[in-house]
Design a protein around this motif. Structure first.
Motif, PDB file in Angstrom:
ATOM      1  N   TYR A 223       0.826  -1.201   0.000  1.00 58.87           N
ATOM      2  CA  TYR A 223       0.000   0.000   0.000  1.00 58.87           C
ATOM      3  C   TYR A 223       0.862   1.253   0.000  1.00 58.87           C
ATOM      4  O   TYR A 223       0.570   2.226  -0.717  1.00 58.87           O
ATOM      5  N   LEU A 224       1.964   1.228   0.750  1.00 62.80           N
ATOM      6  CA  LEU A 224       2.857   2.384   0.776  1.00 62.80           C
ATOM      7  C   LEU A 224       3.486   2.621  -0.588  1.00 62.80           C
ATOM      8  O   LEU A 224       3.590   3.772  -1.058  1.00 62.80           O
ATOM      9  N   ALA A 225       3.861   1.560  -1.243  1.00 63.22           N
ATOM     10  CA  ALA A 225       4.466   1.695  -2.571  1.00 63.22           C
ATOM     11  C   ALA A 225       3.466   2.251  -3.568  1.00 63.22           C
ATOM     12  O   ALA A 225       3.809   3.054  -4.458  1.00 63.22           O
ATOM     13  N   THR A 226       2.244   1.860  -3.434  1.00 65.83           N
ATOM     14  CA  THR A 226       1.215   2.312  -4.373  1.00 65.83           C
ATOM     15  C   THR A 226       0.951   3.811  -4.222  1.00 65.83           C
ATOM     16  O   THR A 226       0.824   4.542  -5.212  1.00 65.83           O
ATOM     17  N   GLY A 239      -4.602   2.589  -5.467  1.00 60.34           N
ATOM     18  CA  GLY A 239      -4.511   2.831  -4.026  1.00 60.34           C
ATOM     19  C   GLY A 239      -5.698   2.240  -3.263  1.00 60.34           C
ATOM     20  O   GLY A 239      -5.551   1.741  -2.141  1.00 60.34           O
ATOM     21  N   ARG A 240      -6.871   2.268  -3.890  1.00 57.93           N
ATOM     22  CA  ARG A 240      -8.050   1.733  -3.220  1.00 57.93           C
ATOM     23  C   ARG A 240      -7.929   0.225  -3.023  1.00 57.93           C
ATOM     24  O   ARG A 240      -8.271  -0.309  -1.971  1.00 57.93           O
ATOM     25  N   GLY A 241      -7.408  -0.474  -3.996  1.00 57.02           N
ATOM     26  CA  GLY A 241      -7.265  -1.930  -3.870  1.00 57.02           C
ATOM     27  C   GLY A 241      -6.271  -2.317  -2.793  1.00 57.02           C
ATOM     28  O   GLY A 241      -6.517  -3.244  -2.014  1.00 57.02           O
ATOM     29  N   ASP A 253      -7.751   1.263  11.792  1.00 55.20           N
ATOM     30  CA  ASP A 253      -7.665   2.493  10.998  1.00 55.20           C
ATOM     31  C   ASP A 253      -6.505   3.392  11.420  1.00 55.20           C
ATOM     32  O   ASP A 253      -5.860   4.024  10.555  1.00 55.20           O
ATOM     33  N   PRO A 254      -6.181   3.514  12.716  1.00 57.20           N
ATOM     34  CA  PRO A 254      -5.031   4.359  13.076  1.00 57.20           C
ATOM     35  C   PRO A 254      -3.720   3.886  12.456  1.00 57.20           C
ATOM     36  O   PRO A 254      -2.859   4.706  12.119  1.00 57.20           O
ATOM     37  N   PHE A 255      -3.567   2.580  12.270  1.00 50.67           N
ATOM     38  CA  PHE A 255      -2.336   2.065  11.652  1.00 50.67           C
ATOM     39  C   PHE A 255      -2.260   2.487  10.179  1.00 50.67           C
ATOM     40  O   PHE A 255      -1.198   2.892   9.674  1.00 50.67           O
ATOM     41  N   ILE A 256      -3.380   2.424   9.454  1.00 58.01           N
ATOM     42  CA  ILE A 256      -3.387   2.836   8.042  1.00 58.01           C
ATOM     43  C   ILE A 256      -3.150   4.342   7.938  1.00 58.01           C
ATOM     44  O   ILE A 256      -2.414   4.829   7.049  1.00 58.01           O
ATOM     45  N   ALA A 257      -3.746   5.122   8.845  1.00 59.38           N
ATOM     46  CA  ALA A 257      -3.547   6.578   8.823  1.00 59.38           C
ATOM     47  C   ALA A 257      -2.088   6.936   9.089  1.00 59.38           C
ATOM     48  O   ALA A 257      -1.556   7.901   8.507  1.00 59.38           O
ATOM     49  N   SER A 264       5.730   5.440   5.994  1.00 60.38           N
ATOM     50  CA  SER A 264       6.588   4.362   6.486  1.00 60.38           C
ATOM     51  C   SER A 264       5.706   3.284   7.099  1.00 60.38           C
ATOM     52  O   SER A 264       4.578   3.559   7.531  1.00 60.38           O
ATOM     53  N   VAL A 265       6.240   2.062   7.139  1.00 58.09           N
ATOM     54  CA  VAL A 265       5.471   0.933   7.674  1.00 58.09           C
ATOM     55  C   VAL A 265       6.033   0.548   9.036  1.00 58.09           C
ATOM     56  O   VAL A 265       7.192   0.128   9.121  1.00 58.09           O
TER      57      VAL A 265
END
Length: 481
Positions: A223-226, A239-241, A253-257, A264-265
């Motif tokens: 997701y970060l690369a996208t 990005g949606r996929g 959700d806080p982790f994705i935000a 960064s991951v």
């Protein structure tokens, strides 16, 4: 010879003493003899009453404090309780001399009458029945003395709201809709567990543990690369996929935000509580390996709980969804919890003959805990007032329900009625009475017994008249000539 002489001498002495006694008694006055004769003819008193008519009685002769004798009340006298100063002695002959005798009834209460005086098989005289002792409407008449001695009390039939309470025991249960479990959807490792144990209260968003999952880290890197690639950064479907893949792994959700903000991951993912509540189960241990589907935490919100109670089958007809219920916990005497019926389970326990109902209760202060014993009170009464009388006023034989209507002046009329609901010591009258009618509530069984006897005698008398009188008119109805 000596023995015979002694016996003869003794006999002569007794004869002489008797003659002297008789001679002495002849000197008594005529007034004394008359008073003795009158006392012998007078009926023996039943009891003695205070001379002023006050409610003071004695079984033996007695005097008042000022030296006056109590008044003797003989058998057959009727006592009036209307005026304390009125004369209290009235003989049966004086009260009934001007009344006509209709017939004579059996002294033992048997359904046997006679138009003329008669004796039964035991030699007892039949009892005369006078005009007015029975009536055409089946009413029975009692004297004021009998009413007072029997303790007859009347109360008017009135409109009342009957409260019928159904009481049932139960327990507190968790609301199934307010329970959450925390599981991993991919193979994961528990890196750290927060200071949370079974029974701890947690709030929504409070950290519970840190998780490392290779599958989540791979999806996060993709997701970060996208979103950072120059070729796909501006293309929304890409990005949606990638983001949807993280959501499918149940990543918070806080982790994705954080990924979108810092580009960064993170190595570990912080897992937090999904709701306010208490920790029912804690299986997470630092360093453990969690397989997909393993339950690491179970959390329940107890701000709203259920009370499941068992109601007797006979009470189900008055229970409906939405009825208010008062619940009392045995741990909090004197405190009431208000709730409403939400579910009536569609099954009856064949062993206990009870049905289970569910009551929703607000538990803002978390006082009610799972599996706590409670007692429920369900008001199944109708808020509209209904015509009701006291339970004690109803004479119920199983197939017949009746009350005694107080018609005044000592007359009581049996009235058949149709009953409805019971509650608060009263019973609903659906048919047979009108509002305001005075109903006997005490000693009604004594009046009913006399009413049944008179009704039976009246029926026999009517049947005999229908058949016609015989030539002599001396045959007893139902008895021997």
């Amino acid at each position: 010879m000596t023995r015979r002489l002694l016996i003869g001498t003794a006999a002569a002495i007794f004869v002489a003493a008797g003659a002297a006694l008789f001679a002495g008694s002849s000197h008594r006055t005529d007034g004394t003899i008359a008073s003795v004769a009158n006392a012998a003819d007078a009926p023996a008193p039943l009891y003695y009453q205070e001379p002023d008519g006050k409610p003071f009685y004695s079984l033996a002769p007695k005097k008042t404090e000022d030296g006056r004798d109590y008044r003797a009340v003989p058998a057959g006298a009727d006592v009036s309780f209307d005026e304390p100063g009125a004369p209290v002695q009235l003989t049966a002959a004086e009260s009934k001399s001007d009344r006509k005798i209709k017939y004579y009834r059996n002294p033992m209460g048997l359904p046997d009458t006679s138009p003329v005086p008669k004796k039964d098989s035991m030699g007892m005289d039949y009892v005369p029945v006078y005009d007015g002792d029975d009536s055409e409407d089946g009413a029975v008449k009692l004297s004021p003395g009998k009413i007072q001695r029997s303790g007859v009390k009347s109360e008017p039939a009135a409109l009342r709201r009957l409260r019928t309470l159904v009481r049932a025991p139960g327990t507190i249960q968790l609301d199934e809709r307010r329970i959450s479990v925390i599981t991993m959807r991919a193979e994961s490792f528990v890196q750290k567990v927060a200071d949370v144990t079974t029974g701890s209260r947690v709030t929504r968003g409070q950290p519970l543990m840190d998780i490392y999952s290779p599958a989540v880290s791979s999806a996060a890197a993709e997701y970060l690369a996208t979103i950072t690639s120059k070729a796909t950064a501006g293309i929304e479907p890409y990005g949606r996929g990638s983001r949807q893949r993280l959501l499918n792994l149940d990543v918070p959700d806080p982790f994705i935000a954080e990924i979108e903000k810092n580009h960064s991951v993170p190595i570990t993912i912080q897992w937090s509580s999904p709701r306010n509540g208490i920790v029912l189960q804690r299986n997470a241990i630092e360093g453990m390996r969690a397989q997909p589907g393993d339950i690491l935490f179970r959390i329940a919100d107890i701000s709203l709980v259920w009370a499941t109670v068992d109601v007797a089958e006979r009470d189900l007809g008055g229970i409906a969804i939405g009825q208010p219920v008062t619940v009392r916990a045995r741990s909090y005497p004197g405190r009431d919890f208000d709730g409403r019926i939400s579910i009536i389970y569609p099954q009856v326990n064949k062993e206990t003959r009870t049905a289970r109902i569910r009551i929703e209760l607000a538990n803002a202060d978390l006082a009610l805990l799972p599996d706590m014993y409670v007692d429920a009170e369900i008001d199944t009464g109708n808020p509209a007032p209904v015509l009701a009388v006291a339970d004690s006023a109803v004479l119920d034989t199983g197939s017949r329900q009746a009350v005694l209507v107080d018609k005044g002046q000592g007359r009581f009329e049996p009235r058949e009625v149709k009953l409805g609901r019971h509650g608060d010591g009263y019973v609903e009258i659906r048919d047979g009475l009108s509002e305001g009618e005075a109903i006997v509530t005490s000693a009604n069984f004594l009046i009913d017994a006399e009413s049944n006897l008179k009704a039976a005698l009246k029926g026999l008398a009517d049947g005999s008249n229908a058949q016609g009188a015989d030539a002599t008119g001396n045959h007893a109805m139902g008895g021997k000539p």
